[in-house]
Design a protein around this motif. Structure first.
Motif, PDB file in Angstrom:
ATOM      1  N   SER A 167      90.168  28.425  92.757  1.00 51.51           N
ATOM      2  CA  SER A 167      90.003  29.290  91.590  1.00 51.51           C
ATOM      3  C   SER A 167      88.696  30.081  91.657  1.00 51.51           C
ATOM      4  CB  SER A 167      90.034  28.447  90.302  1.00 51.51           C
ATOM      5  OG  SER A 167      88.862  27.645  90.183  1.00 51.51           O
ATOM      6  N   LEU A 168      87.823  29.737  92.605  1.00 55.85           N
ATOM      7  CA  LEU A 168      86.510  30.380  92.718  1.00 55.85           C
ATOM      8  C   LEU A 168      86.334  31.158  94.014  1.00 55.85           C
ATOM      9  CD1 LEU A 168      84.420  27.295  91.550  1.00 55.85           C
ATOM     10  CD2 LEU A 168      84.916  29.335  90.187  1.00 55.85           C
ATOM     11  N   PHE A 169      87.024  30.731  95.073  1.00 59.37           N
ATOM     12  CA  PHE A 169      86.863  31.319  96.395  1.00 59.37           C
ATOM     13  C   PHE A 169      88.239  31.565  97.016  1.00 59.37           C
ATOM     14  CE2 PHE A 169      83.411  28.274  95.580  1.00 59.37           C
ATOM     15  CZ  PHE A 169      82.294  29.087  95.694  1.00 59.37           C
ATOM     16  N   VAL A 170      88.228  32.100  98.228  1.00 62.20           N
ATOM     17  CA  VAL A 170      89.460  32.314  98.983  1.00 62.20           C
ATOM     18  C   VAL A 170      89.513  31.279 100.105  1.00 62.20           C
ATOM     19  CG1 VAL A 170      90.779  33.920 100.408  1.00 62.20           C
ATOM     20  CG2 VAL A 170      89.456  34.775  98.463  1.00 62.20           C
ATOM     21  N   MET A 171      90.584  30.503 100.150  1.00 59.65           N
ATOM     22  CA  MET A 171      90.693  29.483 101.195  1.00 59.65           C
ATOM     23  C   MET A 171      90.889  30.140 102.551  1.00 59.65           C
ATOM     24  SD  MET A 171      92.967  26.018 101.317  1.00 59.65           S
ATOM     25  CE  MET A 171      92.472  24.701 102.444  1.00 59.65           C
ATOM     26  N   GLU A 172      90.129  29.662 103.526  1.00 66.33           N
ATOM     27  CA  GLU A 172      90.178  30.215 104.873  1.00 66.33           C
ATOM     28  C   GLU A 172      90.769  29.251 105.883  1.00 66.33           C
ATOM     29  OE1 GLU A 172      86.628  31.248 107.875  1.00 66.33           O
ATOM     30  OE2 GLU A 172      86.864  32.730 106.287  1.00 66.33           O
ATOM     31  N   GLU A 173      90.448  27.969 105.747  1.00 67.11           N
ATOM     32  CA  GLU A 173      90.846  27.005 106.771  1.00 67.11           C
ATOM     33  C   GLU A 173      90.635  25.594 106.245  1.00 67.11           C
ATOM     34  OE1 GLU A 173      92.657  25.798 109.100  1.00 67.11           O
ATOM     35  OE2 GLU A 173      92.213  27.510 110.401  1.00 67.11           O
ATOM     36  N   GLU A 174      91.135  24.639 106.986  1.00 65.77           N
ATOM     37  CA  GLU A 174      90.834  23.236 106.744  1.00 65.77           C
ATOM     38  C   GLU A 174      90.605  22.566 108.079  1.00 65.77           C
ATOM     39  OE1 GLU A 174      94.032  20.964 105.153  1.00 65.77           O
ATOM     40  OE2 GLU A 174      95.413  21.511 106.759  1.00 65.77           O
ATOM     41  N   ARG A 175      89.805  21.533 108.064  1.00 67.06           N
ATOM     42  CA  ARG A 175      89.644  20.677 109.236  1.00 67.06           C
ATOM     43  C   ARG A 175      89.884  19.241 108.787  1.00 67.06           C
ATOM     44  NH1 ARG A 175      89.617  24.878 111.415  1.00 67.06           N
ATOM     45  NH2 ARG A 175      88.214  25.715 113.015  1.00 67.06           N
ATOM     46  N   VAL A 176      90.540  18.471 109.630  1.00 70.28           N
ATOM     47  CA  VAL A 176      90.673  17.033 109.400  1.00 70.28           C
ATOM     48  C   VAL A 176      89.662  16.350 110.311  1.00 70.28           C
ATOM     49  CG1 VAL A 176      92.182  15.033 109.482  1.00 70.28           C
ATOM     50  CG2 VAL A 176      93.106  17.261 108.799  1.00 70.28           C
ATOM     51  N   LEU A 177      88.705  15.666 109.702  1.00 68.49           N
ATOM     52  CA  LEU A 177      87.665  14.958 110.451  1.00 68.49           C
ATOM     53  C   LEU A 177      88.099  13.513 110.631  1.00 68.49           C
ATOM     54  CD1 LEU A 177      86.252  17.487 109.124  1.00 68.49           C
ATOM     55  CD2 LEU A 177      84.145  16.176 109.283  1.00 68.49           C
ATOM     56  N   VAL A 178      88.133  13.061 111.874  1.00 65.97           N
ATOM     57  CA  VAL A 178      88.617  11.731 112.206  1.00 65.97           C
ATOM     58  C   VAL A 178      87.463  10.912 112.770  1.00 65.97           C
ATOM     59  CG1 VAL A 178      90.311  10.395 113.504  1.00 65.97           C
ATOM     60  CG2 VAL A 178      90.889  12.706 112.704  1.00 65.97           C
ATOM     61  N   TYR A 179      87.254   9.725 112.201  1.00 68.31           N
ATOM     62  CA  TYR A 179      86.167   8.842 112.615  1.00 68.31           C
ATOM     63  C   TYR A 179      86.717   7.694 113.464  1.00 68.31           C
ATOM     64  CZ  TYR A 179      83.461  11.349 109.138  1.00 68.31           C
ATOM     65  OH  TYR A 179      82.834  12.336 108.430  1.00 68.31           O
ATOM     66  N   PRO A 180      85.914   7.144 114.354  1.00 68.28           N
ATOM     67  CA  PRO A 180      86.418   6.091 115.251  1.00 68.28           C
ATOM     68  C   PRO A 180      86.695   4.788 114.519  1.00 68.28           C
ATOM     69  CG  PRO A 180      84.039   6.346 115.510  1.00 68.28           C
ATOM     70  CD  PRO A 180      84.499   7.465 114.612  1.00 68.28           C
ATOM     71  N   HIS A 181      87.669   4.023 115.063  1.00 72.22           N
ATOM     72  CA  HIS A 181      87.894   2.655 114.599  1.00 72.22           C
ATOM     73  C   HIS A 181      86.797   1.753 115.147  1.00 72.22           C
ATOM     74  CE1 HIS A 181      92.065   3.131 113.006  1.00 72.22           C
ATOM     75  NE2 HIS A 181      92.022   4.175 113.794  1.00 72.22           N
ATOM     76  N   GLU A 182      86.568   0.672 114.472  1.00 70.75           N
ATOM     77  CA  GLU A 182      85.490  -0.221 114.880  1.00 70.75           C
ATOM     78  C   GLU A 182      85.938  -1.261 115.897  1.00 70.75           C
ATOM     79  OE1 GLU A 182      83.897  -1.887 111.344  1.00 70.75           O
ATOM     80  OE2 GLU A 182      83.004  -0.019 110.656  1.00 70.75           O
ATOM     81  N   SER A 183      87.240  -1.477 116.023  1.00 70.81           N
ATOM     82  CA  SER A 183      87.703  -2.513 116.954  1.00 70.81           C
ATOM     83  C   SER A 183      89.107  -2.182 117.421  1.00 70.81           C
ATOM     84  CB  SER A 183      87.695  -3.890 116.279  1.00 70.81           C
ATOM     85  OG  SER A 183      88.674  -3.941 115.244  1.00 70.81           O
ATOM     86  N   GLU A 184      89.500  -2.755 118.556  1.00 71.21           N
ATOM     87  CA  GLU A 184      90.852  -2.593 119.063  1.00 71.21           C
ATOM     88  C   GLU A 184      91.859  -3.206 118.119  1.00 71.21           C
ATOM     89  OE1 GLU A 184      91.913  -0.858 121.676  1.00 71.21           O
ATOM     90  OE2 GLU A 184      89.850  -0.165 121.883  1.00 71.21           O
ATOM     91  N   GLU A 185      91.445  -4.294 117.415  1.00 70.36           N
ATOM     92  CA  GLU A 185      92.356  -4.949 116.469  1.00 70.36           C
ATOM     93  C   GLU A 185      92.758  -3.992 115.359  1.00 70.36           C
ATOM     94  OE1 GLU A 185      92.355  -8.754 113.374  1.00 70.36           O
ATOM     95  OE2 GLU A 185      90.786  -8.540 114.895  1.00 70.36           O
TER      96      GLU A 185
END
Length: 351
Positions: free
Chosen positions: A197-215
């Motif tokens: 409602s305030l700006f024009v959407m340009e893009e999105e990014r999905v940020l993925v963080y590492p898992h802490e263990s193989e389990e």
């Protein structure tokens, strides 16, 4: 930054990590501290050396540190005085406090002129339901008493952000949907609506963080572990509307007997393209009498033509309860066709 829609974050550099002694002195133990590596690609892509990067939720100064590391000026607001001191100490240890402006308080409560203009807004937003244990403050969004109150606080902050952001600058918010017990709140999607409602959407990014263990990686549990968030990229710029379709809409309104006065840039455009000085209008502004019955009929007709009706970004349900909107000045009607063309009408009902 790569052109794909996701950013895989592999590790946090010990050099840039929030020091343990500073983390221990925070009311929340630094658990909401983002990574400098998270912010650096956005600083590099959406600003230039010498630009000012602003964070309305400065927190631990992560965005400010990323900006100074890339030879940008840094500016930030923070409502918790303890975190202001923490930011100063963190940047001092890096030798990067110079070129940084810190303001105590919420940016929407600052006096006019107190917030210097900036070229990029880049922020991790506060999450609802964090049970803030620090000093109470009405501006502390971590301490919002309801989800609706939290969203309204975000709206006020980003409304002020818009006034300080230069034309063409990007507003980027890092946010995720949150789980409170068995309830999921779509904070990322609700914030996207507010920013839209305030700006024009340009893009999105999905940020993925590492898992802490193989389990964790091999877990068959379908419930998300929340190791991703969204980088919502918006731009302060004029929308592009379909000029011919907008003119046709105004003709159709007149044919339906809806009385209005056309004003603003679209009125000048219809008088001749030379009057717009090369800048096409971003909407059509009309003024109507603040008559609830006529307004209700107009909005019903627009809805039947496929328009989405909003007031300050909130959907407008029909039939219209006009008293709820006094002091908001206008309704917005948007219609986007299957080719992506936009028709936008702002309906002004108060001076």
């Amino acid at each position: 930054m790569a052109s794909h829609s996701w950013l895989m974050l592999e590790r946090e550099s010990p050099r840039h990590r929030l020091p343990d002694d500073l983390r221990a002195g925070d009311p929340m133990g630094g658990r909401d501290c983002g990574w400098v590596e998270q912010m650096l690609p956005f600083v590099r892509q959406f600003s230039r050396p010498g630009d000012t990067v602003f964070d309305p939720f400065a927190g631990f100064g992560t965005t400010l540190l990323a900006a100074r590391l890339e030879n940008r000026l840094a500016s930030g607001c923070e409502v918790d005085a303890g975190r202001i001191d923490l930011i100063r100490e963190r940047l001092t240890r890096h030798g990067l406090l110079s070129g940084t402006t810190l303001l105590h308080g919420s940016c929407d409560a600052l006096d006019d002129g107190a917030l210097p203009p900036f070229d990029l807004c880049l922020a991790n937003v506060p999450y609802f339901g964090c049970r803030w244990p620090g000093t109470p403050s009405t501006a502390q969004l971590y301490d919002s008493q309801s989800y609706a109150q939290h969203l309204e606080g975000l709206r006020h902050v980003f409304y002020r952000v818009r006034s300080g952001l230069r034309e063409g600058g990007a507003c980027i918010a890092m946010v995720q949907n949150i789980r409170l017990g068995d309830r999921v709140l779509p904070l990322a999607f609700d914030l996207a609506r507010i920013l839209g409602s305030l700006f024009v959407m340009e893009e999105e990014r999905v940020l993925v963080y590492p898992h802490e263990s193989e389990e964790e990686k091999d877990s068959a549990d379908a419930r998300t572990d929340r190791r991703h968030e969204y980088g919502l990229v918006f731009r302060k710029q004029r929308e592009r509307i379909d000029l011919k379709a907008t003119a046709a809409l105004l003709d159709a309104l007149r044919a339906q007997g809806h009385a209005f006065t056309l004003l603003g840039s679209f009125a000048r455009f219809l008088q001749g393209p030379q009057d717009t000085q090369g800048t096409p209008p971003a909407d059509a502004d009309i003024r109507v009498d603040p008559d609830p019955q006529r307004l209700n009929a107009l909005l019903h007709w627009l809805r039947d033509q496929g328009f989405a009706l909003t007031s300050w970004g909130d959907p407008v349900p029909l039939p219209l309860h006009f008293d709820s909107y006094r002091g908001r000045y206008y309704f917005r009607a948007d219609r986007i066709d299957s080719a992506g063309a936009l028709v936008r009408l702002d309906i002004c009902y108060e001076q």
